[in-house]
Design a protein around this motif. Sequence first.
Motif, short mmCIF file in Angstrom:
data_model
loop_
_atom_site.label_atom_id
_atom_site.label_comp_id
_atom_site.label_asym_id
_atom_site.label_seq_id
_atom_site.Cartn_x
_atom_site.Cartn_y
_atom_site.Cartn_z
N PHE A 175 0.83 -1.20 0.00
CA PHE A 175 0.00 0.00 0.00
C PHE A 175 0.87 1.25 0.00
CE2 PHE A 175 -2.67 -2.99 2.68
CZ PHE A 175 -3.53 -3.32 1.67
N THR A 176 0.27 2.34 -0.48
CA THR A 176 0.92 3.63 -0.33
C THR A 176 0.91 3.98 1.16
OG1 THR A 176 -1.13 4.89 -0.53
CG2 THR A 176 0.06 4.39 -2.59
N ALA A 177 1.69 4.98 1.53
CA ALA A 177 1.75 5.41 2.94
C ALA A 177 0.37 5.88 3.42
CB ALA A 177 2.79 6.52 3.11
N GLU A 178 -0.34 6.62 2.57
CA GLU A 178 -1.67 7.11 2.97
C GLU A 178 -2.66 5.95 3.16
OE1 GLU A 178 -5.16 10.28 1.78
OE2 GLU A 178 -3.47 10.02 0.41
N THR A 179 -2.64 4.99 2.23
CA THR A 179 -3.52 3.84 2.36
C THR A 179 -3.18 3.05 3.62
OG1 THR A 179 -3.86 3.71 -0.01
CG2 THR A 179 -4.31 1.71 1.24
N SER A 180 -1.89 2.87 3.90
CA SER A 180 -1.48 2.15 5.11
C SER A 180 -2.00 2.83 6.37
CB SER A 180 0.05 2.04 5.18
OG SER A 180 0.52 1.22 4.14
N ARG A 181 -1.98 4.16 6.39
CA ARG A 181 -2.53 4.89 7.55
C ARG A 181 -4.02 4.60 7.71
NH1 ARG A 181 1.05 8.80 5.75
NH2 ARG A 181 -0.52 9.90 4.56
N TRP A 182 -4.77 4.63 6.59
CA TRP A 182 -6.21 4.37 6.68
C TRP A 182 -6.50 2.93 7.07
CZ3 TRP A 182 -9.70 7.76 7.49
CH2 TRP A 182 -9.52 9.07 7.04
N VAL A 183 -5.71 2.00 6.56
CA VAL A 183 -5.90 0.59 6.94
C VAL A 183 -5.68 0.45 8.45
CG1 VAL A 183 -4.91 -1.73 6.73
CG2 VAL A 183 -5.40 -0.38 4.67
N ALA A 184 -4.66 1.11 8.98
CA ALA A 184 -4.39 1.04 10.42
C ALA A 184 -5.54 1.67 11.22
CB ALA A 184 -3.07 1.73 10.74
N ILE A 185 -6.06 2.79 10.75
CA ILE A 185 -7.16 3.46 11.46
C ILE A 185 -8.41 2.58 11.45
CG2 ILE A 185 -8.79 5.40 11.35
CD1 ILE A 185 -6.35 7.08 10.29
N VAL A 186 -8.79 2.12 10.26
CA VAL A 186 -10.00 1.28 10.15
C VAL A 186 -9.80 -0.03 10.92
CG1 VAL A 186 -11.49 0.02 8.55
CG2 VAL A 186 -10.76 2.35 8.00
N GLY A 187 -8.60 -0.60 10.82
CA GLY A 187 -8.32 -1.83 11.55
C GLY A 187 -8.45 -1.65 13.05
N GLY A 188 -7.96 -0.54 13.56
CA GLY A 188 -8.08 -0.26 14.99
C GLY A 188 -9.54 -0.12 15.42
N ILE A 189 -10.32 0.53 14.60
CA ILE A 189 -11.75 0.66 14.90
C ILE A 189 -12.42 -0.70 14.86
CG2 ILE A 189 -13.95 1.62 14.09
CD1 ILE A 189 -12.25 4.04 13.02
N MET A 190 -12.10 -1.49 13.84
CA MET A 190 -12.68 -2.83 13.72
C MET A 190 -12.34 -3.68 14.95
SD MET A 190 -14.28 -3.37 10.67
CE MET A 190 -14.12 -5.11 10.44
#
Length: 143
Positions: A67-82
């Motif tokens: 993933f791009t750096a921005e996508t990785s940040r969003w994956v981490a955010i959504v993953g944390g919420i999940m």
Amino acid sequence: MSERAELSSQVKGLRQRLGMTQQELADAAGVTRQSIGNIETTGKVPQSKTLIPVLEVLGIKPRAASFTAETSRWVAIVGGIMDSLPDDRKAAAGQAAVTAVTNELVAASNVGGEREHVESRHQADYDLVSHPFTEETGELMDE
């Protein structure tokens, strides 16, 4: 649940949607019918060398995440919420997230032909995550 556990939990449903028998899937993937039966019924997660050919026959091509750096940040955010959701709400939330992102992807496509291409290209990924998880899998086997 690991990615391999999630993928293996969906083998039976994908196989049935394609109208394949366990033996037909086994033959096409180069594994034994017993391996397919074990994947579908025991809850044990197969080794990658068994699971990947099975998934490829079913139209799922697992790939390493890059993933791009921005996508990785969003994956981490959504993953944390999940991860903070109760287990019985995670599948519905994941389906909603995939639907929202897929809708944005389709909306970003300006040309009709490109829109059709984008939708078909991501259909297998969407089908994979939108299939409800039926049960918790057993212990992971070492690769």
